[in-house]
Design a protein around this motif. Structure first.
Motif, PDB file in Angstrom:
ATOM      1  N   GLU A  39       0.827  -1.214   0.000  1.00  0.00           N
ATOM      2  CA  GLU A  39       0.000   0.000   0.000  1.00  0.00           C
ATOM      3  C   GLU A  39       0.859   1.260   0.000  1.00  0.00           C
ATOM      4  OE1 GLU A  39      -2.944   2.323   3.115  1.00  0.00           O
ATOM      5  OE2 GLU A  39      -2.890   0.134   3.147  1.00  0.00           O
ATOM      6  N   MET A  40       1.981   1.228   0.744  1.00  0.00           N
ATOM      7  CA  MET A  40       2.816   2.418   0.873  1.00  0.00           C
ATOM      8  C   MET A  40       3.898   2.497  -0.199  1.00  0.00           C
ATOM      9  SD  MET A  40       3.333   2.676   5.019  1.00  0.00           S
ATOM     10  CE  MET A  40       4.362   4.142   4.804  1.00  0.00           C
ATOM     11  N   GLY A  41       4.093   1.418  -0.960  1.00  0.00           N
ATOM     12  CA  GLY A  41       5.129   1.412  -1.976  1.00  0.00           C
ATOM     13  C   GLY A  41       6.516   1.352  -1.391  1.00  0.00           C
ATOM     14  N   LEU A  42       6.676   0.662  -0.249  1.00  0.00           N
ATOM     15  CA  LEU A  42       7.967   0.537   0.417  1.00  0.00           C
ATOM     16  C   LEU A  42       8.438  -0.912   0.402  1.00  0.00           C
ATOM     17  CD1 LEU A  42       7.338   2.749   3.584  1.00  0.00           C
ATOM     18  CD2 LEU A  42       8.621   3.382   1.530  1.00  0.00           C
ATOM     19  N   HIS A  43       9.709  -1.109   0.661  1.00  0.00           N
ATOM     20  CA  HIS A  43      10.251  -2.459   0.780  1.00  0.00           C
ATOM     21  C   HIS A  43       9.738  -3.069   2.082  1.00  0.00           C
ATOM     22  CE1 HIS A  43      13.112  -5.789   0.998  1.00  0.00           C
ATOM     23  NE2 HIS A  43      13.329  -5.574  -0.293  1.00  0.00           N
ATOM     24  N   GLN A  44       9.450  -4.358   2.055  1.00  0.00           N
ATOM     25  CA  GLN A  44       8.880  -5.006   3.231  1.00  0.00           C
ATOM     26  C   GLN A  44       9.806  -4.915   4.443  1.00  0.00           C
ATOM     27  OE1 GLN A  44       7.173  -8.874   2.597  1.00  0.00           O
ATOM     28  NE2 GLN A  44       7.270  -9.426   4.761  1.00  0.00           N
ATOM     29  N   SER A  45      11.121  -4.964   4.224  1.00  0.00           N
ATOM     30  CA  SER A  45      12.052  -4.884   5.354  1.00  0.00           C
ATOM     31  C   SER A  45      11.945  -3.534   6.057  1.00  0.00           C
ATOM     32  CB  SER A  45      13.487  -5.118   4.879  1.00  0.00           C
ATOM     33  OG  SER A  45      13.877  -4.121   3.941  1.00  0.00           O
ATOM     34  N   SER A  46      11.723  -2.460   5.292  1.00  0.00           N
ATOM     35  CA  SER A  46      11.562  -1.128   5.893  1.00  0.00           C
ATOM     36  C   SER A  46      10.297  -1.066   6.739  1.00  0.00           C
ATOM     37  CB  SER A  46      11.508  -0.058   4.798  1.00  0.00           C
ATOM     38  OG  SER A  46      12.706  -0.019   4.051  1.00  0.00           O
ATOM     39  N   VAL A  47       9.217  -1.632   6.210  1.00  0.00           N
ATOM     40  CA  VAL A  47       7.955  -1.639   6.952  1.00  0.00           C
ATOM     41  C   VAL A  47       8.081  -2.490   8.205  1.00  0.00           C
ATOM     42  CG1 VAL A  47       5.539  -2.369   6.861  1.00  0.00           C
ATOM     43  CG2 VAL A  47       6.545  -1.142   4.931  1.00  0.00           C
ATOM     44  N   SER A  48       8.790  -3.607   8.104  1.00  0.00           N
ATOM     45  CA  SER A  48       8.973  -4.478   9.273  1.00  0.00           C
ATOM     46  C   SER A  48       9.717  -3.750  10.383  1.00  0.00           C
ATOM     47  CB  SER A  48       9.726  -5.746   8.869  1.00  0.00           C
ATOM     48  OG  SER A  48       8.960  -6.516   7.961  1.00  0.00           O
ATOM     49  N   ARG A  49      10.722  -2.937  10.023  1.00  0.00           N
ATOM     50  CA  ARG A  49      11.447  -2.172  11.041  1.00  0.00           C
ATOM     51  C   ARG A  49      10.535  -1.131  11.693  1.00  0.00           C
ATOM     52  NH1 ARG A  49      15.673  -2.533   7.168  1.00  0.00           N
ATOM     53  NH2 ARG A  49      15.158  -0.461   6.337  1.00  0.00           N
ATOM     54  N   LEU A  50       9.713  -0.478  10.881  1.00  0.00           N
ATOM     55  CA  LEU A  50       8.776   0.512  11.437  1.00  0.00           C
ATOM     56  C   LEU A  50       7.776  -0.155  12.371  1.00  0.00           C
ATOM     57  CD1 LEU A  50       8.052   2.582   8.198  1.00  0.00           C
ATOM     58  CD2 LEU A  50       9.412   3.329  10.156  1.00  0.00           C
ATOM     59  N   LEU A  51       7.263  -1.302  11.982  1.00  0.00           N
ATOM     60  CA  LEU A  51       6.304  -2.021  12.817  1.00  0.00           C
ATOM     61  C   LEU A  51       6.944  -2.477  14.121  1.00  0.00           C
ATOM     62  CD1 LEU A  51       4.521  -4.118  10.062  1.00  0.00           C
ATOM     63  CD2 LEU A  51       3.445  -2.367  11.480  1.00  0.00           C
ATOM     64  N   ALA A  52       8.200  -2.889  14.050  1.00  0.00           N
ATOM     65  CA  ALA A  52       8.907  -3.312  15.262  1.00  0.00           C
ATOM     66  C   ALA A  52       9.049  -2.154  16.237  1.00  0.00           C
ATOM     67  CB  ALA A  52      10.279  -3.882  14.897  1.00  0.00           C
ATOM     68  N   THR A  53       9.365  -0.954  15.716  1.00  0.00           N
ATOM     69  CA  THR A  53       9.483   0.222  16.573  1.00  0.00           C
ATOM     70  C   THR A  53       8.141   0.592  17.182  1.00  0.00           C
ATOM     71  OG1 THR A  53      11.328   1.062  15.247  1.00  0.00           O
ATOM     72  CG2 THR A  53      10.158   2.651  16.640  1.00  0.00           C
ATOM     73  N   LEU A  54       7.091   0.557  16.376  1.00  0.00           N
ATOM     74  CA  LEU A  54       5.751   0.865  16.877  1.00  0.00           C
ATOM     75  C   LEU A  54       5.308  -0.153  17.922  1.00  0.00           C
ATOM     76  CD1 LEU A  54       4.052   1.866  13.505  1.00  0.00           C
ATOM     77  CD2 LEU A  54       4.474   3.395  15.450  1.00  0.00           C
ATOM     78  N   ALA A  55       5.698  -1.405  17.738  1.00  0.00           N
ATOM     79  CA  ALA A  55       5.367  -2.436  18.722  1.00  0.00           C
ATOM     80  C   ALA A  55       6.129  -2.202  20.024  1.00  0.00           C
ATOM     81  CB  ALA A  55       5.674  -3.816  18.157  1.00  0.00           C
ATOM     82  N   ASP A  56       7.410  -1.833  19.920  1.00  0.00           N
ATOM     83  CA  ASP A  56       8.226  -1.577  21.116  1.00  0.00           C
ATOM     84  C   ASP A  56       7.659  -0.424  21.941  1.00  0.00           C
ATOM     85  OD1 ASP A  56       9.947  -3.609  20.486  1.00  0.00           O
ATOM     86  OD2 ASP A  56      11.466  -2.296  19.567  1.00  0.00           O
ATOM     87  N   THR A  57       7.060   0.567  21.288  1.00  0.00           N
ATOM     88  CA  THR A  57       6.519   1.735  21.985  1.00  0.00           C
ATOM     89  C   THR A  57       5.045   1.557  22.379  1.00  0.00           C
ATOM     90  OG1 THR A  57       6.095   2.752  19.815  1.00  0.00           O
ATOM     91  CG2 THR A  57       8.128   3.372  20.963  1.00  0.00           C
ATOM     92  N   GLY A  58       4.466   0.395  22.070  1.00  0.00           N
ATOM     93  CA  GLY A  58       3.119   0.091  22.527  1.00  0.00           C
ATOM     94  C   GLY A  58       1.991   0.583  21.655  1.00  0.00           C
ATOM     95  N   PHE A  59       2.289   0.988  20.422  1.00  0.00           N
ATOM     96  CA  PHE A  59       1.237   1.483  19.540  1.00  0.00           C
ATOM     97  C   PHE A  59       0.737   0.428  18.557  1.00  0.00           C
ATOM     98  CE2 PHE A  59       3.313   5.390  20.948  1.00  0.00           C
ATOM     99  CZ  PHE A  59       2.216   6.142  21.311  1.00  0.00           C
ATOM    100  N   VAL A  60       1.474  -0.628  18.379  1.00  0.00           N
ATOM    101  CA  VAL A  60       1.104  -1.699  17.454  1.00  0.00           C
ATOM    102  C   VAL A  60       1.409  -3.036  18.129  1.00  0.00           C
ATOM    103  CG1 VAL A  60       1.812  -2.856  15.307  1.00  0.00           C
ATOM    104  CG2 VAL A  60       1.374  -0.403  15.302  1.00  0.00           C
ATOM    105  N   ARG A  61       0.595  -4.036  17.852  1.00  0.00           N
ATOM    106  CA  ARG A  61       0.898  -5.387  18.327  1.00  0.00           C
ATOM    107  C   ARG A  61       0.645  -6.391  17.201  1.00  0.00           C
ATOM    108  NH1 ARG A  61      -4.171  -7.721  20.283  1.00  0.00           N
ATOM    109  NH2 ARG A  61      -5.775  -6.091  20.307  1.00  0.00           N
ATOM    110  N   LYS A  62       1.363  -7.477  17.275  1.00  0.00           N
ATOM    111  CA  LYS A  62       1.234  -8.510  16.253  1.00  0.00           C
ATOM    112  C   LYS A  62       0.317  -9.606  16.752  1.00  0.00           C
ATOM    113  CE  LYS A  62       3.894 -11.437  13.105  1.00  0.00           C
ATOM    114  NZ  LYS A  62       5.245 -11.915  12.715  1.00  0.00           N
ATOM    115  N   THR A  63      -0.639  -9.989  15.922  1.00  0.00           N
ATOM    116  CA  THR A  63      -1.550 -11.091  16.239  1.00  0.00           C
ATOM    117  C   THR A  63      -1.395 -12.174  15.181  1.00  0.00           C
ATOM    118  OG1 THR A  63      -3.404 -10.265  14.902  1.00  0.00           O
ATOM    119  CG2 THR A  63      -3.155  -9.354  17.129  1.00  0.00           C
ATOM    120  N   ALA A  64      -2.123 -13.266  15.373  1.00  0.00           N
ATOM    121  CA  ALA A  64      -2.054 -14.348  14.394  1.00  0.00           C
ATOM    122  C   ALA A  64      -2.564 -13.901  13.034  1.00  0.00           C
ATOM    123  CB  ALA A  64      -2.867 -15.546  14.898  1.00  0.00           C
ATOM    124  N   ALA A  65      -3.457 -12.896  13.034  1.00  0.00           N
ATOM    125  CA  ALA A  65      -4.043 -12.428  11.770  1.00  0.00           C
ATOM    126  C   ALA A  65      -3.229 -11.309  11.135  1.00  0.00           C
ATOM    127  CB  ALA A  65      -5.472 -11.953  12.007  1.00  0.00           C
TER     128      ALA A  65
END
Length: 261
Positions: A39-65
């Motif tokens: 959707e954002m037109g970015l490399h998946q590795s870049s998005v994964s790093r952003l998601l990891a940071t958001l998860a570390d700060t409590g704004f995003v969490r990973k679920t089975a879905a």
């Protein structure tokens, strides 16, 4: 690496992280890193790093879905009290809702090509303090009324953005099929500063809006919505002009805590 370049990269990473978070909030369902990257037109590795940071700060969490907003997003809601559009007109909105019996009353802002609502008094009497709307602009009376005061190219761009985000649903027996035609039809339905839309969303439903003066960087409108048989167009216009004066008076008063000091 030069300091200026490092600073630029940090700013870009922050903007991308916020965009990822906004995508998850808008989606209303878990998304995979792959879907977000696409959707954002970015490399998946870049998005994964952003998601990891958001998860570390409590704004995003990973679920089975997939990834979804975490409870840190709710912590931002504490800032609601800092917005005059939520605090000052509350009592006025309650009174207005009682006078417009059977209709919902909304105080909304056109912010970055979509509507957000600071107070929404439902016909049932319930007051909603804040509502981030995923409602398409083309069937939103306050959204369309505020677009009429924008440069036409800006208004058309907003409608195109809304079509991309939300589709073009509505009552197609009445709702025009193109952005240009929607703007033209809304202008025809605006009289004495009030836009009245009947049957655009669903048959039998009415939405009406009037712009209000508020000390805000984005345009604000007061709106009525609900069953169309409750009031005719002339009555709706009179109500909205009266209600506008009442809301504007409350916005000109000092915050309540100033009196308490």
């Amino acid at each position: 690496m030069r300091p200026g370049r490092q600073e630029g990269q940090r700013v870009e990473a922050l903007a991308r992280g916020l965009t990822v978070l906004r995508s998850l909030v808008d989606a209303g369902r878990p998304l995979s890193a792959t879907a977000i990257a696409r959707e954002m037109g970015l490399h998946q590795s870049s998005v994964s790093r952003l998601l990891a940071t958001l998860a570390d700060t409590g704004f995003v969490r990973k679920t089975a879905a997939g990834f979804t907003p975490d409870f840190g997003v709710l912590s931002l809601a504490s800032s609601i009290e800092q917005f005059p559009l939520i605090d000052r007109p509350r009592a006025a909105m309650q009174r207005i809702g009682e006078q417009a019996g059977g209709l919902n009353v909304s105080l909304g802002m056109l912010w970055r090509r979509q509507m957000i609502y600071f107070l929404r008094r439902l016909a049932s009497g319930e007051m909603i303090d804040f509502w981030w709307s995923n409602y398409p602009i083309q069937v939103s009376a306050p959204g369309m009324r505020l677009l009429l005061d924008q440069p036409e190219e800006h208004a058309l761009a907003t409608l195109r953005t809304s079509r991309t985000r939300h589709g073009w649903y509505g009552n197609h027996d009445v709702l025009p099929a193109t952005e240009d035609a929607v703007l033209a039809a809304a202008r025809e339905r605006t009289e004495h500063d009030v836009l009245v839309l009947r049957d655009w969303h669903k048959p039998g439903e009415m939405g009406a809006a009037i712009p209000i003066r508020a000390d805000e960087p984005y345009p604000v409108a007061l709106a009525l919505s609900g069953p169309g048989e409750i009031a005719d167009d002339a009555t709706v216009r009179i109500w909205l002009h009266d209600f506008r004066r009442e809301v504007e008076e409350t916005l000109q008063k000092p915050p309540r805590h100033a009196h308490d000091a």
